[in-house]
Motif scaffolding. Structure first.
Motif, PDB file in Angstrom:
ATOM      1  N   ILE A  48      32.419 -23.766 -29.033  1.00  0.00           N
ATOM      2  CA  ILE A  48      32.516 -23.904 -27.596  1.00  0.00           C
ATOM      3  C   ILE A  48      31.527 -24.909 -27.020  1.00  0.00           C
ATOM      4  CG2 ILE A  48      33.560 -21.654 -27.166  1.00  0.00           C
ATOM      5  CD1 ILE A  48      30.761 -20.632 -26.424  1.00  0.00           C
ATOM      6  N   SER A  49      30.426 -25.183 -27.727  1.00  0.00           N
ATOM      7  CA  SER A  49      29.464 -26.123 -27.185  1.00  0.00           C
ATOM      8  C   SER A  49      28.575 -26.666 -28.291  1.00  0.00           C
ATOM      9  CB  SER A  49      28.605 -25.453 -26.103  1.00  0.00           C
ATOM     10  OG  SER A  49      27.754 -26.398 -25.478  1.00  0.00           O
ATOM     11  N   TYR A  50      28.095 -27.890 -28.080  1.00  0.00           N
ATOM     12  CA  TYR A  50      27.321 -28.585 -29.111  1.00  0.00           C
ATOM     13  C   TYR A  50      26.224 -29.415 -28.464  1.00  0.00           C
ATOM     14  CZ  TYR A  50      26.331 -32.427 -32.378  1.00  0.00           C
ATOM     15  OH  TYR A  50      25.712 -33.371 -33.173  1.00  0.00           O
ATOM     16  N   SER A  51      25.062 -29.470 -29.160  1.00  0.00           N
ATOM     17  CA  SER A  51      23.964 -30.315 -28.732  1.00  0.00           C
ATOM     18  C   SER A  51      23.455 -31.094 -29.931  1.00  0.00           C
ATOM     19  CB  SER A  51      22.841 -29.450 -28.151  1.00  0.00           C
ATOM     20  OG  SER A  51      21.685 -30.237 -27.899  1.00  0.00           O
ATOM     21  N   GLY A  52      23.510 -32.416 -29.857  1.00  0.00           N
ATOM     22  CA  GLY A  52      23.040 -33.250 -30.950  1.00  0.00           C
ATOM     23  C   GLY A  52      21.524 -33.201 -31.072  1.00  0.00           C
ATOM     24  N   SER A  53      21.038 -33.521 -32.275  1.00  0.00           N
ATOM     25  CA  SER A  53      19.605 -33.403 -32.519  1.00  0.00           C
ATOM     26  C   SER A  53      18.808 -34.573 -31.960  1.00  0.00           C
ATOM     27  CB  SER A  53      19.344 -33.286 -34.020  1.00  0.00           C
ATOM     28  OG  SER A  53      19.856 -34.428 -34.694  1.00  0.00           O
ATOM     29  N   SER A  54      19.285 -35.792 -32.153  1.00  0.00           N
ATOM     30  CA  SER A  54      18.487 -36.943 -31.754  1.00  0.00           C
ATOM     31  C   SER A  54      19.164 -37.822 -30.703  1.00  0.00           C
ATOM     32  CB  SER A  54      18.181 -37.806 -32.979  1.00  0.00           C
ATOM     33  OG  SER A  54      19.376 -38.212 -33.602  1.00  0.00           O
ATOM     34  N   ASP A  55      20.470 -37.716 -30.572  1.00  0.00           N
ATOM     35  CA  ASP A  55      21.184 -38.604 -29.654  1.00  0.00           C
ATOM     36  C   ASP A  55      21.421 -37.987 -28.289  1.00  0.00           C
ATOM     37  OD1 ASP A  55      24.391 -38.089 -31.375  1.00  0.00           O
ATOM     38  OD2 ASP A  55      23.109 -36.734 -30.201  1.00  0.00           O
ATOM     39  N   GLY A  56      21.106 -36.700 -28.159  1.00  0.00           N
ATOM     40  CA  GLY A  56      21.259 -36.057 -26.864  1.00  0.00           C
ATOM     41  C   GLY A  56      22.686 -35.772 -26.464  1.00  0.00           C
ATOM     42  N   LYS A  57      23.620 -35.980 -27.368  1.00  0.00           N
ATOM     43  CA  LYS A  57      25.023 -35.763 -27.004  1.00  0.00           C
ATOM     44  C   LYS A  57      25.333 -34.279 -26.891  1.00  0.00           C
ATOM     45  CE  LYS A  57      27.084 -40.012 -28.774  1.00  0.00           C
ATOM     46  NZ  LYS A  57      28.120 -40.601 -29.649  1.00  0.00           N
TER      47      LYS A  57
END
Length: 126
Positions: A48-57
């Motif tokens: 349902i949701s995702y947060s990238g580690s270094s790219d802030g996506k």
């Protein structure tokens, strides 16, 4: 020992809000892509949701877009999922998962995640 722990679930009325937390021990979440999944009774687990580690996506499933917000607090080594305008269809066990490798556009693929929490129950009911 690497561990993810979710918290913040509970019973809420339709239209209400909850904030889920995913806290890590044994490693630093900032270095990992984090996603929230949920599994409703009788249904497959879905991303349902995702947060990238270094790219802030960040990415969201269409079912929660505009209502849910994922965020990070590096100082607390925690990732949050703010859930607003909840409906009975949001009732599920919610899991956070961490991926050490590349995920990005494939964020909803469970097999890409190395570590999972035990889940927290969210029930939306009047």
């Amino acid at each position: 020992q690497v561990q993810l722990v979710e918290s913040g679930g509970g019973l809420v009325q339709p239209g209400g809000s909850l904030r889920l937390s995913c806290t890590a021990s044994g490693y630093t979440l900032s270095y990992y892509a984090i996603a929230w999944f949920r599994q409703a009774p009788g249904k497959e687990r879905e991303g349902i949701s995702y947060s990238g580690s270094s790219d802030g996506k960040t990415y969201y499933a269409d079912s929660v877009k505009g209502r849910f917000t994922i965020s990070r607090d590096a100082a607390k080594n925690t990732v949050y999922l703010q859930m607003n305008s909840l409906s009975p269809e949001d009732t599920a066990v919610y899991y956070c998962a961490a991926a050490s490798g590349w995920v990005n556009a494939l964020w909803s693929h469970e097999r890409l995640y190395d570590n999972w929490g035990q889940g927290t129950q969210v029930t939306v009911s009047s």
